[in-house]
Design an enzyme around this catalytic site. Structure first.
Site, PDB file in Angstrom:
ATOM      1  N   GLY A 153       0.820  -1.199   0.000  1.00 11.85           N
ATOM      2  CA  GLY A 153       0.000   0.000   0.000  1.00 11.85           C
ATOM      3  C   GLY A 153       0.856   1.252   0.000  1.00 11.85           C
ATOM      4  O   GLY A 153       2.053   1.220   0.300  1.00 11.85           O
ATOM      5  N   CYS A 154       0.239   2.372  -0.336  1.00 11.00           N
ATOM      6  CA  CYS A 154       0.979   3.630  -0.433  1.00 11.00           C
ATOM      7  C   CYS A 154       1.522   4.069   0.928  1.00 11.00           C
ATOM      8  O   CYS A 154       2.720   4.360   1.074  1.00 11.00           O
ATOM      9  CB  CYS A 154       0.095   4.706  -1.055  1.00 11.00           C
ATOM     10  SG  CYS A 154      -1.540   4.869  -0.293  1.00 11.00           S
ATOM     11  N   TYR A 155       0.659   4.121   1.934  1.00 14.16           N
ATOM     12  CA  TYR A 155       1.127   4.489   3.273  1.00 14.16           C
ATOM     13  C   TYR A 155       2.156   3.496   3.815  1.00 14.16           C
ATOM     14  O   TYR A 155       3.191   3.907   4.361  1.00 14.16           O
ATOM     15  CB  TYR A 155      -0.052   4.573   4.243  1.00 14.16           C
ATOM     16  CG  TYR A 155      -1.005   5.723   4.066  1.00 14.16           C
ATOM     17  CD1 TYR A 155      -0.575   7.052   4.145  1.00 14.16           C
ATOM     18  CD2 TYR A 155      -2.365   5.490   3.865  1.00 14.16           C
ATOM     19  CE1 TYR A 155      -1.470   8.101   4.016  1.00 14.16           C
ATOM     20  CE2 TYR A 155      -3.264   6.531   3.737  1.00 14.16           C
ATOM     21  CZ  TYR A 155      -2.822   7.839   3.817  1.00 14.16           C
ATOM     22  OH  TYR A 155      -3.715   8.874   3.702  1.00 14.16           O
ATOM     23  N   THR A 157       4.299   1.686   2.309  1.00 14.41           N
ATOM     24  CA  THR A 157       5.597   1.802   1.646  1.00 14.41           C
ATOM     25  C   THR A 157       6.468   2.833   2.342  1.00 14.41           C
ATOM     26  O   THR A 157       7.606   2.545   2.744  1.00 14.41           O
ATOM     27  CB  THR A 157       5.407   2.167   0.164  1.00 14.41           C
ATOM     28  OG1 THR A 157       4.767   1.079  -0.515  1.00 14.41           O
ATOM     29  CG2 THR A 157       6.746   2.447  -0.509  1.00 14.41           C
ATOM     30  N   GLU A 306       6.576  10.550  -0.578  1.00 13.84           N
ATOM     31  CA  GLU A 306       6.536   9.804  -1.835  1.00 13.84           C
ATOM     32  C   GLU A 306       5.336  10.284  -2.637  1.00 13.84           C
ATOM     33  O   GLU A 306       4.423  10.910  -2.093  1.00 13.84           O
ATOM     34  CB  GLU A 306       6.411   8.296  -1.586  1.00 13.84           C
ATOM     35  CG  GLU A 306       5.068   7.920  -0.967  1.00 13.84           C
ATOM     36  CD  GLU A 306       4.875   6.440  -0.717  1.00 13.84           C
ATOM     37  OE1 GLU A 306       5.870   5.697  -0.768  1.00 13.84           O
ATOM     38  OE2 GLU A 306       3.724   6.032  -0.453  1.00 13.84           O
TER      39      GLU A 306
END
Length: 334
Positions: A153-155, A157, A306
């Protein structure tokens, strides 16, 4: 040349995948697909995402049966909803494809996790065992042999890239759980229209307090409990996470810097700040995770940034594909 299919190409992450794969010298896009019920079926990808006009003008083809698209395909990127990926991934694996799944359907090897946090019963525990977690900087060896890669997932990472070197070096007092305050742009909620994401409604606001599905994903793969609070910001894209930790007695700023340098000295898509902390504007549109930190006594604050659609989704998926097939990690990304 790897024949590549992108499923769910109409969304924001899907469009970024199209961009990355199109310029990859070892990948060829065979088709872009959406669900048979999608209102975008039949449209050109460049009509939905005009930045692709004159670059990729392929149609979004409706897919109801994978057999229409899987023959001859080597690589499949699933930029689809969790339940859809759960159903499609086994079919593409059976067809001999290597699958990179951007959803959460195979990220945690615990079937009960999906009932609690995703609202569906997982039918493929054997694939949960087989799936490689695609945190590219840390799981590269596992990726080289895997046929199912669960892109983080984005968070998670950004959080894991910031914390994992310090936990592995035994620098943190984990009796005080790291506190992750994270803010994401509205694109993290997807492209589908919603009142809460509209221009006049969106505001800086926490959501999913103590209930967000990325908290157990982070904790599981770090092997440490964390407190995670996501926030929706009133900007299009990018993630900034401010993480507060307690260091073990006697741990110095130099030791923190050394742990990060040792972890990422040869990892080109993680950029470390020697001084200061990163700003969101310096990663938007780029495939990097930037990390900076400050120490005061036993208190450590780490900041990680990011682009949620790139390092938090499409770029990391392509980075994983590069590792899987033996190409340079940064191929088509920088």
């Amino acid at each position: 040349m790897l024949n590549t299919l992108i499923v769910g190409a109409s969304g924001y992450a899907g469009a970024e995948l199209v961009t990355c794969v199109n310029r990859h010298p070892h990948m060829n896009i065979t088709a872009l697909t959406v669900s048979a019920q999608s209102n975008d079926a039949g449209k050109l990808i460049s009509d939905l995402h005009p930045q692709l006009k004159g670059i990729v003008d392929l149609p979004l083809q409706p897919m109801s049966d994978i057999s229409e698209f899987s023959p001859g395909v080597d690589v499949v990127f699933l930029a689809t909803a969790h339940e859809v990926s759960h159903d499609l991934a086994p079919q593409f694996l059976d067809a001999g494809c290597v699958v990179f799944d951007l959803s959460g359907a195979f990220r945690v090897n615990d079937a009960t996790f999906y009932e609690k946090y995703y609202g569906f019963t997982h039918q493929y525990p054997e694939l949960l065992e087989q799936a490689a977690y695609g945190l590219a900087e840390w799981c590269g060896n596992k990726l080289k042999e895997a046929n199912l890669i669960a892109v983080p997932g984005c968070y998670p990472t950004a959080a894991q890239l910031a914390l994992k070197p310090l936990i592995d070096a035994d620098l943190l007092d984990l009796n005080q759980w790291p506190v992750i305050n994270a803010t994401s742009g509205v694109s993290g909620a997807g492209r589908k229209a919603a009142i809460s994401n509209s221009f006049c409604e969106v505001s800086l606001q926490p959501y999913g307090v103590f209930t967000h599905r990325h908290q157990p994903e982070i904790a599981t793969h770090l092997g440490a409990d964390v407190i995670f609070t996501p926030h929706l910001g009133n900007f299009p894209r990018g993630i900034l996470e401010t993480i507060t930790c307690r260091l073990k007695p006697g741990v110095t700023q130099a030791q923190v810097a050394q742990a990060l340098q040792q972890a990422y000295a040869h990892k080109p898509l993680v950029r470390l700040y020697d001084k200061g902390v990163p700003a969101l504007k310096n990663v938007v549109g780029l495939p990097f995770c930037d990390i900076g930190f400050a120490v005061q006594g036993e208190h450590l604050i780490i900041v990680a940034t990011e682009d949620n659609l790139l390092k938090g989704a499409a770029a990391q998926a392509v980075q994983c594909a590069n590792i899987r097939f033996g190409y340079a990690e940064t191929q088509s990304l920088i």
